[in-house]
Design an enzyme around this catalytic site. Structure first.
Site, PDB file in Angstrom:
ATOM      1  N   LYS A 288      50.706  29.328  31.449  1.00 59.00           N
ATOM      2  CA  LYS A 288      49.761  28.348  32.000  1.00 59.00           C
ATOM      3  C   LYS A 288      48.351  28.941  32.048  1.00 59.00           C
ATOM      4  O   LYS A 288      48.180  30.157  31.888  1.00 59.00           O
ATOM      5  CB  LYS A 288      50.226  27.924  33.399  1.00 59.00           C
ATOM      6  CG  LYS A 288      50.286  29.058  34.412  1.00 59.00           C
ATOM      7  CD  LYS A 288      51.086  28.663  35.649  1.00 59.00           C
ATOM      8  CE  LYS A 288      51.123  29.820  36.649  1.00 59.00           C
ATOM      9  NZ  LYS A 288      52.079  29.581  37.728  1.00 59.00           N
TER      10      LYS A 288
ATOM     11  N   TYR B 210      18.819  42.647  42.436  1.00 52.59           N
ATOM     12  CA  TYR B 210      18.429  41.641  43.435  1.00 52.59           C
ATOM     13  C   TYR B 210      18.577  42.175  44.847  1.00 52.59           C
ATOM     14  O   TYR B 210      19.543  42.881  45.163  1.00 52.59           O
ATOM     15  CB  TYR B 210      19.319  40.392  43.292  1.00 52.59           C
ATOM     16  CG  TYR B 210      18.969  39.515  42.128  1.00 52.59           C
ATOM     17  CD1 TYR B 210      17.702  38.936  42.014  1.00 52.59           C
ATOM     18  CD2 TYR B 210      19.900  39.249  41.143  1.00 52.59           C
ATOM     19  CE1 TYR B 210      17.393  38.114  40.940  1.00 52.59           C
ATOM     20  CE2 TYR B 210      19.603  38.425  40.061  1.00 52.59           C
ATOM     21  CZ  TYR B 210      18.342  37.861  39.967  1.00 52.59           C
ATOM     22  OH  TYR B 210      18.038  37.059  38.917  1.00 52.59           O
TER      23      TYR B 210
HETATM   24  C1  LIG Z   1      52.996  30.633  37.920  1.00 56.65           C
HETATM   25  C2  LIG Z   1      54.438  30.360  38.079  1.00 56.65           C
HETATM   26  C3  LIG Z   1      55.389  31.259  37.575  1.00 56.65           C
HETATM   27  C4  LIG Z   1      55.022  32.623  37.052  1.00 56.65           C
HETATM   28  O1  LIG Z   1      54.710  33.437  38.169  1.00 56.65           O
HETATM   29  P1  LIG Z   1      54.268  34.956  38.039  1.00 56.65           P
HETATM   30  O2  LIG Z   1      54.132  35.407  39.450  1.00 56.65           O
HETATM   31  O3  LIG Z   1      52.952  34.944  37.318  1.00 56.65           O
HETATM   32  O4  LIG Z   1      55.314  35.683  37.284  1.00 56.65           O
HETATM   33  C5  LIG Z   1      56.737  30.872  37.611  1.00 56.65           C
HETATM   34  N1  LIG Z   1      57.098  29.675  38.152  1.00 56.65           N
HETATM   35  C6  LIG Z   1      56.210  28.814  38.684  1.00 56.65           C
HETATM   36  C7  LIG Z   1      56.677  27.541  39.267  1.00 56.65           C
HETATM   37  C8  LIG Z   1      54.845  29.115  38.667  1.00 56.65           C
HETATM   38  O5  LIG Z   1      53.964  28.261  39.220  1.00 56.65           O
END
Ligand SMILES: *Cc1c(COP(=O)(O)O)cnc(C)c1O
Length: 344
Positions: free
Chosen positions: A33, A242
């Site tokens: 994702k 800054y």
């Molecule tokens: C993001 C997510 C994962 C992966 O999690 P990590 O901690 O990055 O391994 C797995 N399942 C769901 C539902 C997620 O939202």
């Protein structure tokens, strides 16, 4: 060229997936994702598919479409947000698999796409996504007849092995899926490390693939090198950046490097962050600007052409600590301005 380079080591990514895969006897999927945690979903997805990954997870249907374009038909692409209104054509045409989160989504799915693959997401206590156990109990018979491809839930505290929430959610997940004739999935990266009780049929690692905590043995995947634009000598009492937050206490040579908070190098990292020439650390001085950072290179004895900020020594988790955040946020904040170099 005043553009920083983000190097993405696809071979290390694949080795991280294999290392996590070896920790269970379950099928190991990959979570890609947010554009593959900021590293480029198409390149990341293709490398993992070539290494044998058959199941992918993304947050939204549009992300699934980008991934399908890279992978072609075959690998399963699962959508955490489920079947949202307006997504039906894409889910159908691109063979995406929504993880259904509510009765409304289930009705939308079976009415608009009868016979099309879907999974079920159940909330076991995180209260973020998924059917409540009571809602699931009412729907279970109907849903089971439609043969879900996966039944999953997500752990809220898996990066803290001793947290009582882990066992609590495991108990609920076992109860609500008892006797079910469908593959089950509970563990992301943290859950894999909690041990076999948490593995079920499919694991879903994300951050560990990209070299982040809680997978302590992960190899770093992302490295950032930033060109030096200009070097200058300061006298005692002169200031940098800054708001004059830094004042020279000794004759100082300063390098100005070409990246800043617009490149995800958060202003909050401030002076807790180092910049590296090889393995020699140089202090950051003054405020981080949008496109520039000041570095004290006095002790280097030379003017480097570039300096490293995300390195084998200063990983995403070290940078995250400097900003009071987590490696996930560092990776997904890097942004689009880098010259990206993929190493395979
Ligand atoms: C993001 C997510 C994962 C992966 O999690 P990590 O901690 O990055 O391994 C797995 N399942 C769901 C539902 C997620 O939202």
């Amino acid at each position: 060229m005043a553009t920083a380079t983000l190097s993405i080591d696809l071979a290390a990514l694949v080795r991280n997936w294999k290392a996590l895969d070896a920790k269970s006897s379950s099928e190991t999927a990959a979570v890609v994702k947010a554009d593959g945690y900021g590293l480029g979903v198409q390149r990341v997805g293709r490398s993992l598919a070539n290494a044998g990954v058959r199941k992918f997870f993304v947050a939204a249907t549009e992300e699934g479409a980008d991934l399908r374009a890279a992978l072609g038909p075959g690998p399963e692409i699962n959508i955490f947000s489920g079947h949202m209104s307006g997504d039906t054509d894409m889910i159908h045409d691109l063979q995406l698999t929504p993880m259904i989160n509510s009765i409304d989504q289930l009705l939308r799915h079976v009415e608009s796409l009868p016979g099309h693959d879907f999974g079920i997401q159940i909330d076991t206590g995180m209260n973020r996504l998924g059917m409540e156990p009571a809602e699931w109990a009412a729907l279970r018979d109907v849903a089971e007849k439609q043969k879900p491809s996966l039944v999953m839930s997500h752990l809220a505290c898996a990066d803290e092995p001793d947290h009582p929430m882990n066992a609590q959610q495991l108990k609920v997940f076992k109860e609500v899926t008892a006797g079910l004739d469908a593959p089950r999935s509970l563990a992301a990266t943290g859950g894999i490390l909690l041990g076999p009780d948490y593995h079920f049929d499919v694991t879903r690692p994300g951050v560990g693939l990209y070299g982040g905590f809680p997978f302590a043995d992960a190899e770093p995947v992302a490295q950032v090198a930033i060109p030096v634009i200009q070097c200058r000598d300061l006298e005692v009492g002169e200031t940098v950046g800054y708001s004059n937050t830094w004042t020279a206490q000794r004759p100082t040579r300063v390098a100005t490097i070409a990246a800043g908070y617009a490149d995800g190098l958060l202003r909050a990292m401030g002076s807790d962050m180092q910049v590296y020439h090889g393995s020699t650390a140089c202090p950051v001085i003054g405020r981080i600007s949008m496109d520039m950072i000041g570095v004290d290179i006095t002790d280097l004895g030379e003017d480097p052409r570039e300096l490293g900020i995300l390195t084998a020594d200063q990983t995403v988790d070290v940078l995250a600590d400097a900003a009071g955040t987590i490696g996930y946020e560092i990776l997904t904040s890097l942004g689009n301005r880098y010259n990206r170099r993929y190493i395979s």
